[in-house]
Enzyme design. Structure first.
Site, PDB file in Angstrom:
ATOM      1  N   GLY A 159      49.678  41.432  55.082  1.00 24.29           N
ATOM      2  CA  GLY A 159      50.072  42.724  55.626  1.00 24.29           C
ATOM      3  C   GLY A 159      51.566  42.819  55.855  1.00 24.29           C
ATOM      4  O   GLY A 159      52.374  42.263  55.106  1.00 24.29           O
ATOM      5  N   GLY A 214      43.658  41.661  56.595  1.00 21.34           N
ATOM      6  CA  GLY A 214      42.375  41.664  57.313  1.00 21.34           C
ATOM      7  C   GLY A 214      41.627  40.355  57.128  1.00 21.34           C
ATOM      8  O   GLY A 214      41.057  39.798  58.085  1.00 21.34           O
ATOM      9  N   ARG A 225      50.775  40.133  44.818  1.00 20.15           N
ATOM     10  CA  ARG A 225      49.362  39.787  44.625  1.00 20.15           C
ATOM     11  C   ARG A 225      49.041  39.545  43.144  1.00 20.15           C
ATOM     12  O   ARG A 225      48.201  38.703  42.842  1.00 20.15           O
ATOM     13  CB  ARG A 225      48.478  40.898  45.166  1.00 20.15           C
ATOM     14  CG  ARG A 225      48.428  40.896  46.681  1.00 20.15           C
ATOM     15  CD  ARG A 225      47.566  41.991  47.198  1.00 20.15           C
ATOM     16  NE  ARG A 225      47.120  41.725  48.559  1.00 20.15           N
ATOM     17  CZ  ARG A 225      46.435  42.586  49.295  1.00 20.15           C
ATOM     18  NH1 ARG A 225      46.121  43.759  48.805  1.00 20.15           N
ATOM     19  NH2 ARG A 225      46.049  42.259  50.505  1.00 20.15           N
ATOM     20  N   LYS A 252      48.459  48.046  67.133  1.00 15.14           N
ATOM     21  CA  LYS A 252      47.373  48.239  68.098  1.00 15.14           C
ATOM     22  C   LYS A 252      46.747  46.954  68.604  1.00 15.14           C
ATOM     23  O   LYS A 252      46.429  46.066  67.816  1.00 15.14           O
ATOM     24  CB  LYS A 252      46.267  49.050  67.421  1.00 15.14           C
ATOM     25  CG  LYS A 252      46.641  50.476  67.132  1.00 15.14           C
ATOM     26  CD  LYS A 252      45.461  51.139  66.489  1.00 15.14           C
ATOM     27  CE  LYS A 252      45.676  52.615  66.278  1.00 15.14           C
ATOM     28  NZ  LYS A 252      44.549  53.174  65.533  1.00 15.14           N
TER      29      LYS A 252
END
Ligand code: AMP
Length: 419
Positions: free
Chosen positions: A376, A399, A40, A225
Site C-alpha cells: 500500500g 491488505g 507488481r 483510519k
C-alpha cells in the site's frame, strides 16, 4: 518455514509441455490507461521466466481495479500486456480479449514455447469475487442474487481451470480473498498446484516477523483510519515491544485519550474502539507511542501556512508528525531487531507533510534488524524516496500483509496446502 508446510514450490512441479495457470497480482495503478507503477509486474517476472525455462506455457491471469460492468474498457489489462512485453523483450506476450470461453481454451492450446498468454481482467465477471453487482430492492432479492452468483462462481472456476494443466499462485496481494481464481478453481488441479517465487518470498519475510520475531519488535502504524486496522493493532499489542502511531489514526487515539486535536481528522464513531485499544496497550507489555508534536495547518492546500505545535489551537489540523516525534520514532526503530511498517505518518502525497514518513523510512534503512514494509502507501512511499533496496523486504500486498501480520489464515495460501 512452518507457514509453507504442505505447500509446493513452482520448482516441485513438472512443467514440461504443461499449460500453467499463473495467478498474479497485476492490479497496478493506472492514469488514463498509463501504468504509473509497475512494481507488481516486475515482481512476478522470476516465476514466469522459470516456468518458460522449464518448458511450461504460462497463462497469466489477474484482476485490475474494481470494474462495475462486464467488460469495462477502463479496466482492461491491455496496458499491462504491453508493459509485460517491454519487460520481457525475448518473449512473446499474447493478449486474450477475455478470460474464459471456448476461444480462450483454443488460444491456450495453441501456445508455443516462449509465448505467454495474458488473460483479460478476471473481474469482468462478477463470479470472480462471487458478489452480485446489481442493485436490489429488498434483502431477499439480494440474498437470492448472492446465492446465484455463488453457484455460477463454481462454473466460472471450472472454465478457468479448463485453460491449464497445473496451477501456480504468485498473487500475494490478493491472497486474503477467497475469489474464484484464488481458491475455488484450485481443487481442480489436485496436487498440481504450487506457490511462485513472489508468494514464497512474501511469506518468508512477513511470516518470519509474525511467527518468530527477534526482539525488540517494533511496529509503525499510520494511515487514515483506526477502524481499518483494529485487528492488526490488537494482535501487534500482544507481540510487539513498541508500537509507534502516526497519520490521521493518531488523532482518533489522541481524541480518545481526551486530548484536544482541534480540526484534525477524527473518526468519531471509532472513539470507543480507540479507547479499547489504549486500555489493551496499558495492560500489556507493549508501549504504544503517540505523537507529541505535529505539523498543522488550517487548510490542506499548498499556500496556507503550516507550523509545528505541541498543543492545537482552534481550526488547526494535524497533517504530519512533528520533529520531536520523528526523532523519538526514529530512535526506537534504529534500536529494533524486527520492524513492521504499515501506513504513512502524514499526508505524504504533499511534500510539506511528507517529512514524518521520510524520517520513518530513513530510520528503517539505518536499522540493522529485519525491516519489513507492508504494501500500500508505505511501500509506495519508500520506493518514491528511493530507499526500498535498503530494507529487508517491501511487500506487494497491503491488505494481505496486514491479515498475515494479524495472524489470519490467507485463503489463497490455504488453497495451495496439500493436506
Ligand atoms: P491508509 O489508506 O489507511 O494507509 O491511509 C493513507 C492515507 O492517509 C494517505 O492518503 C494520507 O494522505 C492520509 N493521511 C495520513 N495522515 C493524515 C492526516 N494526519 N490527516 C489526514 N489524512 C492523513
Amino acid at each position: 518455514m512452518a507457514y509453507l508446510d504442505g505447500i509446493k514450490s513452482v520448482e516441485d512441479l513438472n512443467l514440461d509441455g504443461k499449460r500453467v495457470f499463473v495467478r498474479v497480482d497485476f492490479n497496478v495503478p493506472l492514469d488514463n490507461g498509463v501504468i504509473t507503477d509497475d512494481f507488481r509486474i516486475r515482481q512476478a517476472i522470476p516465476t514466469i521466466q522459470y516456468i518458460i525455462r522449464n518448458g511450461g506455457l504460462p497463462i497469466v491471469a489477474s484482476h485490475l481495479g474494481r470494474p462495475k460492468n462486464n467488460p469495462d474498457p477502463a479496466f482492461s489489462l491491455k496496458p499491462v500486456a504491453e508493459r509485460l512485453s517491454e519487460l520481457l523483450p525475448e518473449r512473446e506476450v499474447i493478449f486474450a480479449e477475455d478470460c474464459v470461453g471456448d476461444g480462450i481454451v483454443e488460444q491456450s492450446k495453441r501456445l508455443q514455447p516462449g509465448q505467454i498468454l495474458l488473460l483479460e481482467n478476471l473481474r469482468f465477471y462478477e463470479e470472480e469475487e462471487g458478489k452480485p453487482r446489481g442493485k436490489y430492492a429488498t434483502d431477499e432479492e439480494k440474498a437470492a442474487a448472492k446465492k446465484a452468483v455463488k453457484e455460477s462462481q463454481k462454473k466460472f472456476a471450472e472454465s478457468l481451470a479448463a485453460l491449464a494443466d497445473v496451477y501456480v499462485n504468485d498473487a500475494f496481494g490478493t491472497c486474503h480473498r477467497a475469489h474464484a481464481s484464488m481458491a475455488t478453481m484450485v481443487p481442480h488441479f489436485g496436487e498440481n498446484k504450487a506457490c511462485g517465487y513472489l508468494l514464497q518470498k512474501e511469506i518468508k519475510f512477513l511470516g518470519g516477523i509474525v511467527y518468530d520475531p527477534e526482539h525488540p519488535y517494533v511496529a509503525i502504524l499510520g494511515g487514515a483510519k483506526v477502524s481499518d486496522k483494529i485487528g492488526v493493532i490488537e494482535s501487534l499489542i500482544e507481540k510487539c515491544d513498541q508500537i509507534c502511531i502516526g497519520g490521521a489514526m493518531a488523532y482518533t487515539l489522541l481524541a480518545a485519550k481526551g486530548v484536544d486535536v482541534a480540526a484534525s481528522r477524527v473518526e468519531s464513531d471509532a472513539l470507543d474502539i480507540a479507547k479499547n485499544i489504549l486500555d489493551k496497550a496499558a495492560n500489556s507489555k507493549c508501549e504504544l507511542l503517540l505523537p507529541v508534536d505535529h505539523v498543522v495547518s488550517t487548510a490542506l492546500d499548498d499556500t496556507t501556512p503550516c507550523t509545528v505545535v505541541e498543543k492545537f489551537a482552534a481550526g488547526q489540523m494535524g497533517l504530519d508528525i512533528g520533529p520531536k516525534t520523528r526523532e523519538k520514532y526514529a530512535d526506537v526503530i534504529r534500536k529494533a531487531k524486527s520492524v513492521f511498517w504499515n501506513g504513512p505518518m502524514g499526508v505524504f502525497e504533499n511534500p510539506r507533510y511528507a517529512e514524518g514518513t521520510i524520517a520513518v523510512a530513513k530510520a528503517l534503512t539505518e536499522c540493522k534488524g529485519n525491516t519489513v514494509v507492508g504494501g500500500g502507501d508505505s511501500a509506495a512511499a519508500i520506493r518514491q524516496f528511493g530507499m526500498a533496496d535498503k530494507v529487508t523486504h517491501v511487500s506487494t500486498g497491503g491488505g494481505a500483509s496486514l491479515e498475515l501480520v494479524e495472524g489470519k489464515e490467507l485463503p489463497g495460501v490455504e488453497a495451495l496446502r496439500i493436506k
